[in-house]
Scaffold this active site. Structure first.
Site, PDB file in Angstrom:
ATOM      1  N   SER A 158       0.824  -1.207   0.000  1.00  0.00           N
ATOM      2  CA  SER A 158       0.000   0.000   0.000  1.00  0.00           C
ATOM      3  C   SER A 158       0.860   1.260   0.000  1.00  0.00           C
ATOM      4  O   SER A 158       1.595   1.509  -0.944  1.00  0.00           O
ATOM      5  CB  SER A 158      -0.966  -0.029   1.183  1.00  0.00           C
ATOM      6  OG  SER A 158      -1.928   0.995   1.077  1.00  0.00           O
ATOM      7  N   ASP A 314      -3.194   6.668  -3.315  1.00  0.00           N
ATOM      8  CA  ASP A 314      -1.971   6.084  -2.777  1.00  0.00           C
ATOM      9  C   ASP A 314      -1.460   5.032  -3.770  1.00  0.00           C
ATOM     10  O   ASP A 314      -2.101   4.768  -4.786  1.00  0.00           O
ATOM     11  CB  ASP A 314      -2.200   5.546  -1.361  1.00  0.00           C
ATOM     12  CG  ASP A 314      -2.956   4.230  -1.324  1.00  0.00           C
ATOM     13  OD1 ASP A 314      -3.656   3.907  -2.307  1.00  0.00           O
ATOM     14  OD2 ASP A 314      -2.859   3.518  -0.306  1.00  0.00           O
ATOM     15  N   ASP A 316      -1.289   1.821  -4.240  1.00  0.00           N
ATOM     16  CA  ASP A 316      -2.105   0.706  -4.747  1.00  0.00           C
ATOM     17  C   ASP A 316      -3.545   1.124  -4.997  1.00  0.00           C
ATOM     18  O   ASP A 316      -4.398   0.296  -5.301  1.00  0.00           O
ATOM     19  CB  ASP A 316      -2.039  -0.496  -3.814  1.00  0.00           C
ATOM     20  CG  ASP A 316      -2.724  -0.270  -2.476  1.00  0.00           C
ATOM     21  OD1 ASP A 316      -2.720   0.875  -1.988  1.00  0.00           O
ATOM     22  OD2 ASP A 316      -3.258  -1.246  -1.910  1.00  0.00           O
ATOM     23  N   ASP A 318      -6.054   2.143  -3.263  1.00  0.00           N
ATOM     24  CA  ASP A 318      -7.224   1.854  -2.440  1.00  0.00           C
ATOM     25  C   ASP A 318      -7.584   3.022  -1.527  1.00  0.00           C
ATOM     26  O   ASP A 318      -8.628   3.012  -0.887  1.00  0.00           O
ATOM     27  CB  ASP A 318      -7.055   0.560  -1.642  1.00  0.00           C
ATOM     28  CG  ASP A 318      -5.949   0.608  -0.603  1.00  0.00           C
ATOM     29  OD1 ASP A 318      -5.155   1.565  -0.618  1.00  0.00           O
ATOM     30  OD2 ASP A 318      -5.867  -0.341   0.210  1.00  0.00           O
TER      31      ASP A 318
END
Length: 569
Positions: A158, A314, A316, A318
């Site tokens: 992440s 961000d 990734d 999500d």
């Protein structure tokens, strides 16, 4: 100070790992370190001790650590054994041929880790469906529900620092009992059950892999996600809203632009320096839109492009943060980044006001602001506070909208039962379009909510530490000597969250509430070396009087100083 020598126990553990590591690159890495340690290099000994401080533990966040060789790092050997354990768990849970989707981001090692995971699953008798590399995490969450998969694996860390990577697990299909749990991240006791199977797995070089039996997802899956996300606007009529977007060197840029264009937002400018995936994240200190300076390039481009909104994903994709424009005293464009709670309140109000949305419940984590509860009550909807993390928020029965203050928002739970920065971007762009064509503003909406419910102002206080022992020490100091008052108001509620409650499982943390309804929650981060404090003040707003934002800031600053002293940081 004399360096610790290489012990026989550590040397044996290192040599045993090297003999069982199927990756020649990490074997060579350990061989070089071992040779230096055996020659008396104290730094090499310390490095090896860190890499063999214990097996990387599998929990509700899956796995997450720095990429490198050794049992305490993220590497192919660790991923292979983790996947062998997951495959054993799934086979016991659902029977023959569990269906598992595997995806990954663009971090160091991600493609190799995803390939190994899929190959291990296929060899274990699972139907392993691999997504193309470098896709956002929400696409995996979507795929678990869309394909009826029993599980999903996403290789990502992440918004962690560049050195890290991770391994996240979703359950679905036959592995869960209700639709509210399909495509949601694992929670106890499943994490412990998977960890037990990992501990029982053979050494990585003995785990079978079957690359040839891995399936690749067709283009229709990604197209389905893009169509679904774009449809959230309700129309594809071209909008004049000007958007500046940054994917923060992550994997969300291309998918987000395609979704926004399909939704009727052709005026999207991507920050060029941050447009393409880059695991080094060269333009930011931390690849997290919440961190100071992370959105600076996007804000500068927003001023240059005369944007209506700046949107940051961000790495990734999500999570999503936004900034809105204003005008300084000199007439120049200024930007204000909304807090996670401010955007959560706006999206919650938007969801609660929409009669076409399914679900009757708004939800947020306990560390998020309390305004969402007032919004739900105002609209006759249910409200639920959960433990921290989307693994809890997203499994709320009847969920219409859920969020956490750390810029995570679930805006389409029928399709993605997780936080999703790309669908959030669509909701935000649609909201800005509606306000723009109603001669209204995002700031005006926040003011309206404050006049309706009172001003709920929140602020984070975060301590990043190099020594993890400092975190429990700070928690212990707070428990032994909690403040009797905050900002001059007596503390009327002290709750040790580790003891749980009638509607919430135990979690490490402390909650304080004052007579003035200020609230503070202090807890360790579940994914980073941080002690996190969540501060909230509530101030009344009289009619059309000015919103007392400065008074709230001053009060939050005072409480911040007092909590800093209480934890001793």
């Amino acid at each position: 100070m004399t360096a610790e020598p290489l012990t026989a126990e550590l040397s044996s553990a290192v040599r045993s790992w090297i003999a069982r590591d199927p990756d020649p690159a990490t074997r060579a890495e350990l061989e070089a370190l071992a040779a230096s340690a055996e020659a008396g290099d104290g730094a090499a000994v310390a490095d090896l001790a860190s890499r063999f401080s214990g097996p990387l533990m599998f929990g509700t966040a899956g796995l997450r650590a720095a990429v490198g060789a050794g049992e305490s790092r993220m590497n192919r050997a660790v991923v292979i054994r983790a996947t062998a354990g997951l495959a054993a768990f799934l086979t016991e849970r659902v029977g023959e041929r569990p269906v598992v989707v595997v995806g990954c981001d663009a971090r160091h090692g991600s493609a190799d880790f995803a390939a190994d995971a899929a190959a291990v699953l296929a060899a274990a008798g699972c139907r392993a469906i691999r997504l193309p590399a470098q896709l956002p995490t929400p696409v995996v969450a979507y795929a678990v529900r869309e394909l009826g998969a029993d599980a999903g694996v996403m290789v990502t860390a992440s918004h962690n620092p560049p050195a890290d990577n991770g391994y996240k697990v979703y359950l679905g299909g036959r592995a869960v009992d209700s639709d509210d749990e399909r495509g949601v991240q694992i929670v106890p006791p499943d994490d412990a059950h998977i960890a037990e199977r990992i501990a029982a797995a053979p050494p990585a070089n003995e785990v079978p892999r079957a690359d040839a039996d891995v399936e690749w997802a067709g283009d229709s899956l990604l197209h389905g996600y893009i169509s679904r996300a774009a449809a959230l606007r309700g129309t594809d009529e071209p909008s004049d809203v000007r958007i500046v977007l940054t994917p923060m060197h992550g994997v969300g840029g291309e998918t987000a632009v395609r979704v926004l264009e399909h939704a009727g937002f052709p005026n999207v400018t991507v920050v060029p320096e941050q447009a393409r995936p880059d695991p080094e994240f060269p333009t930011v200190v931390f690849p997290n839109p919440e961190e100071p300076g992370a959105m600076d390039l996007a804000l500068a481009l927003g001023s240059e492009d005369n944007a209506d909104v700046v949107i940051a994903l961000d790495p990734d994709a999500d999570r999503c943060a936004i900034a809105i424009p204003g005008v300084s005293d000199t007439g120049n464009t200024t930007w204000r980044r909304l807090t996670g709670d401010e955007l959560g309140a706006l999206l919650g109000e938007h969801a609660a006001s929409d009669p076409d949305r399914s679900g009757d419940t708004l939800a947020c984590s306990i560390v998020s602001g309390r305004l969402l509860g007032r919004i739900a009550e105002h609209h006759g909807l249910k409200f639920r506070q959960t433990l921290t993390g989307f693994k809890w928020i997203a499994r709320t029965p009847g969920l219409r909208f859920g969020y956490e203050e750390a810029i995570g928002y679930c805006t389409d739970p029928l399709a993605v039962r997780d936080k999703d920065g790309i669908t959030t971007a669509v909701r935000v762009a649609s909201y800005v379009h509606r306000l723009k064509h109603s001669n209204a503003t995002v700031q005006g909406e926040l003011d309206r909510l404050a006049r309706l419910h009172g001003l709920y102002a929140t602020a984070p206080l975060t301590f990043r530490v190099a020594d993890l022992e400092l975190i429990p020490q700070g928690m212990q100091r707070l428990r032994e000597n909690p403040p009797a008052d905050l900002a001059g108001s007596p503390v009327v509620e002290y709750t040790d969250l580790s003891k749980g409650g009638p509607e919430m499982l135990p979690t490490e943390g402390v909650l304080l509430r004052t007579e003035a309804d200020d609230r503070v929650i202090v807890r360790p981060s579940g994914t980073e070396p941080k002690l996190k404090c969540y501060l909230e003040v509530v101030l009344p707003v009289d009619g059309n009087a000015e919103i007392p934002r400065r008074s709230a800031e001053v009060r939050l600053e005072r409480i911040s100083d007092e909590i800093r002293r209480a934890v001793g940081f």
